[in-house]
Design a protein around this motif. Structure first.
Motif, PDB file in Angstrom:
ATOM      1  N   THR A 293      41.363  28.006  36.872  1.00  0.00           N
ATOM      2  CA  THR A 293      39.971  28.340  36.585  1.00  0.00           C
ATOM      3  C   THR A 293      39.054  28.000  37.757  1.00  0.00           C
ATOM      4  N   ILE A 294      39.317  26.876  38.424  1.00  0.00           N
ATOM      5  CA  ILE A 294      38.440  26.432  39.514  1.00  0.00           C
ATOM      6  C   ILE A 294      38.972  26.822  40.887  1.00  0.00           C
ATOM      7  N   HIS A 295      40.065  27.584  40.915  1.00  0.00           N
ATOM      8  CA  HIS A 295      40.718  27.894  42.200  1.00  0.00           C
ATOM      9  C   HIS A 295      39.786  28.612  43.162  1.00  0.00           C
ATOM     10  N   ILE A 296      38.932  29.472  42.665  1.00  0.00           N
ATOM     11  CA  ILE A 296      38.098  30.301  43.533  1.00  0.00           C
ATOM     12  C   ILE A 296      37.179  29.467  44.405  1.00  0.00           C
ATOM     13  N   ILE A 297      36.786  28.264  43.939  1.00  0.00           N
ATOM     14  CA  ILE A 297      35.983  27.410  44.810  1.00  0.00           C
ATOM     15  C   ILE A 297      36.795  26.234  45.345  1.00  0.00           C
ATOM     16  N   ARG A 298      37.812  25.807  44.617  1.00  0.00           N
ATOM     17  CA  ARG A 298      38.616  24.668  45.059  1.00  0.00           C
ATOM     18  C   ARG A 298      39.277  24.935  46.404  1.00  0.00           C
ATOM     19  N   ARG A 299      39.744  26.173  46.608  1.00  0.00           N
ATOM     20  CA  ARG A 299      40.428  26.540  47.840  1.00  0.00           C
ATOM     21  C   ARG A 299      39.531  26.396  49.062  1.00  0.00           C
ATOM     22  N   LEU A 300      38.214  26.507  48.866  1.00  0.00           N
ATOM     23  CA  LEU A 300      37.285  26.450  49.984  1.00  0.00           C
ATOM     24  C   LEU A 300      37.281  25.084  50.660  1.00  0.00           C
ATOM     25  N   ASP A 301      37.771  24.085  49.955  1.00  0.00           N
ATOM     26  CA  ASP A 301      37.852  22.745  50.524  1.00  0.00           C
ATOM     27  C   ASP A 301      38.737  22.731  51.763  1.00  0.00           C
TER      28      ASP A 301
ATOM     29  N   ALA B 195      50.531  48.629  44.410  1.00  0.00           N
ATOM     30  CA  ALA B 195      49.613  47.826  43.596  1.00  0.00           C
ATOM     31  C   ALA B 195      49.519  46.404  44.122  1.00  0.00           C
ATOM     32  N   GLN B 196      50.627  45.879  44.657  1.00  0.00           N
ATOM     33  CA  GLN B 196      50.634  44.515  45.188  1.00  0.00           C
ATOM     34  C   GLN B 196      49.682  44.389  46.373  1.00  0.00           C
ATOM     35  N   GLU B 197      49.676  45.367  47.259  1.00  0.00           N
ATOM     36  CA  GLU B 197      48.795  45.313  48.422  1.00  0.00           C
ATOM     37  C   GLU B 197      47.341  45.518  48.020  1.00  0.00           C
ATOM     38  N   VAL B 198      47.104  46.380  47.055  1.00  0.00           N
ATOM     39  CA  VAL B 198      45.739  46.544  46.537  1.00  0.00           C
ATOM     40  C   VAL B 198      45.267  45.228  45.940  1.00  0.00           C
ATOM     41  N   TYR B 199      46.144  44.615  45.166  1.00  0.00           N
ATOM     42  CA  TYR B 199      45.831  43.326  44.536  1.00  0.00           C
ATOM     43  C   TYR B 199      45.467  42.284  45.584  1.00  0.00           C
ATOM     44  N   GLN B 200      46.273  42.167  46.646  1.00  0.00           N
ATOM     45  CA  GLN B 200      46.042  41.158  47.671  1.00  0.00           C
ATOM     46  C   GLN B 200      44.716  41.385  48.384  1.00  0.00           C
ATOM     47  N   GLN B 201      44.435  42.631  48.768  1.00  0.00           N
ATOM     48  CA  GLN B 201      43.185  42.911  49.484  1.00  0.00           C
ATOM     49  C   GLN B 201      41.973  42.736  48.582  1.00  0.00           C
ATOM     50  N   LEU B 202      42.119  43.174  47.340  1.00  0.00           N
ATOM     51  CA  LEU B 202      41.002  43.046  46.406  1.00  0.00           C
ATOM     52  C   LEU B 202      40.720  41.579  46.096  1.00  0.00           C
ATOM     53  N   LYS B 203      41.775  40.798  45.941  1.00  0.00           N
ATOM     54  CA  LYS B 203      41.605  39.365  45.679  1.00  0.00           C
ATOM     55  C   LYS B 203      40.931  38.681  46.864  1.00  0.00           C
ATOM     56  N   THR B 204      41.294  39.087  48.084  1.00  0.00           N
ATOM     57  CA  THR B 204      40.666  38.525  49.277  1.00  0.00           C
ATOM     58  C   THR B 204      39.179  38.831  49.300  1.00  0.00           C
ATOM     59  N   LEU B 205      38.805  40.045  48.936  1.00  0.00           N
ATOM     60  CA  LEU B 205      37.389  40.423  48.889  1.00  0.00           C
ATOM     61  C   LEU B 205      36.624  39.600  47.863  1.00  0.00           C
ATOM     62  N   ILE B 206      37.282  39.301  46.745  1.00  0.00           N
ATOM     63  CA  ILE B 206      36.647  38.498  45.703  1.00  0.00           C
ATOM     64  C   ILE B 206      36.515  37.054  46.151  1.00  0.00           C
ATOM     65  N   MET B 207      37.582  36.498  46.712  1.00  0.00           N
ATOM     66  CA  MET B 207      37.596  35.095  47.103  1.00  0.00           C
ATOM     67  C   MET B 207      36.623  34.809  48.241  1.00  0.00           C
TER      68      MET B 207
END
Length: 233
Positions: A160-168, A12-24
């Motif tokens: 809450t804003i991490h999904i775009i804040r990280r893009l900086d 589940a951890q690896e699914v979580y990581q890959q899925l989160k990467t696809l979202i981000m």
């Protein structure tokens, strides 16, 4: 869907990581519907680890579940994100004011040393690592204020804003500037100059917000184009 790298069964951890990467990365477009069956097929696993990963991402705010409709990637509302940034600035201003009074000089000097551009790592640092380090800096000042409730609220806003804040931090120049700005903020605090520290913090956050906002809009545009091309095929 394109096939993803197979994941060992039950991870589940690896699914979580890959899925989160696809979202981000907006590979899964904001607002699009996802199902356990489709994702299990994509990752080459059973539905159980997918379900666990989806539940975790829902708790973190990356997904929403609509009754009788299913699971959807969270929409990106730029106007709402801007409002969260307004709240963040207000919290950071309060943290700066209190830290200027309560945070010990030795802690401020250590924080300044950590962000001194002279000691900036020469090797490339991945976006997530740099984003986490940046957040640690801001939380350290909030905790240094002596008000742990304030620090908790700031962490919630940052999540809450991490999904775009990280893009900086996809831009090397912005990484370099972050070191300089963090170091300057610490220097103002060491001098107990609350006005200068607050001004420097506000400018720092605004620059970060503008950079992340521009990249977000660009990536959303590209993702939207990919979706449209795929629909025409």
């Amino acid at each position: 869907m394109n096939a993803a790298n197979p994941i060992r069964a039950g991870s589940a951890q690896e699914v979580y990581q890959q899925l989160k990467t696809l979202i981000m990365s907006f590979e899964l477009y904001p607002g699009s519907r996802v199902t356990e069956t489709e994702l299990a097929e994509r990752f080459g696993v059973s539905r159980t680890p997918v379900r666990e990963a989806l539940q975790r991402l829902q708790l973190e705010g990356y997904l929403t579940v609509r009754p009788k409709q299913g699971c959807f990637i969270r929409e990106i509302d730029i106007a709402e994100i801007d409002e969260h940034y307004q709240v963040r600035i207000a919290l950071e201003m309060c943290a700066i004011e209190l830290a200027c009074t309560h945070m010990p000089e030795r802690e401020l000097k250590e924080l300044a040393r950590q962000w001194d551009p002279i000691y900036q790592p020469t090797e490339d640092v991945d976006v997530e690592t740099m984003s986490a380090r940046d957040e640690t800096f801001h939380i350290a000042l909030a905790e240094g204020s002596g008000n742990l409730v304030l620090a908790d609220y700031l962490q919630r806003v940052n999540q809450t804003i991490h999904i775009i804040r990280r893009l900086d931090f996809t831009n090397d120049m912005r990484v370099d500037l972050t070191y300089k700005e963090h170091h300057a903020i610490c220097q103002h605090l060491i001098k107990r100059d609350v006005v200068a520290a607050q001004q420097a913090m506000t400018q720092h956050i605004r620059r970060s917000q503008q950079a992340a906002r521009a990249i977000t809009l660009e990536q959303l545009s590209r993702a939207r184009s990919r979706v449209r091309r795929a629909q025409r095929v």
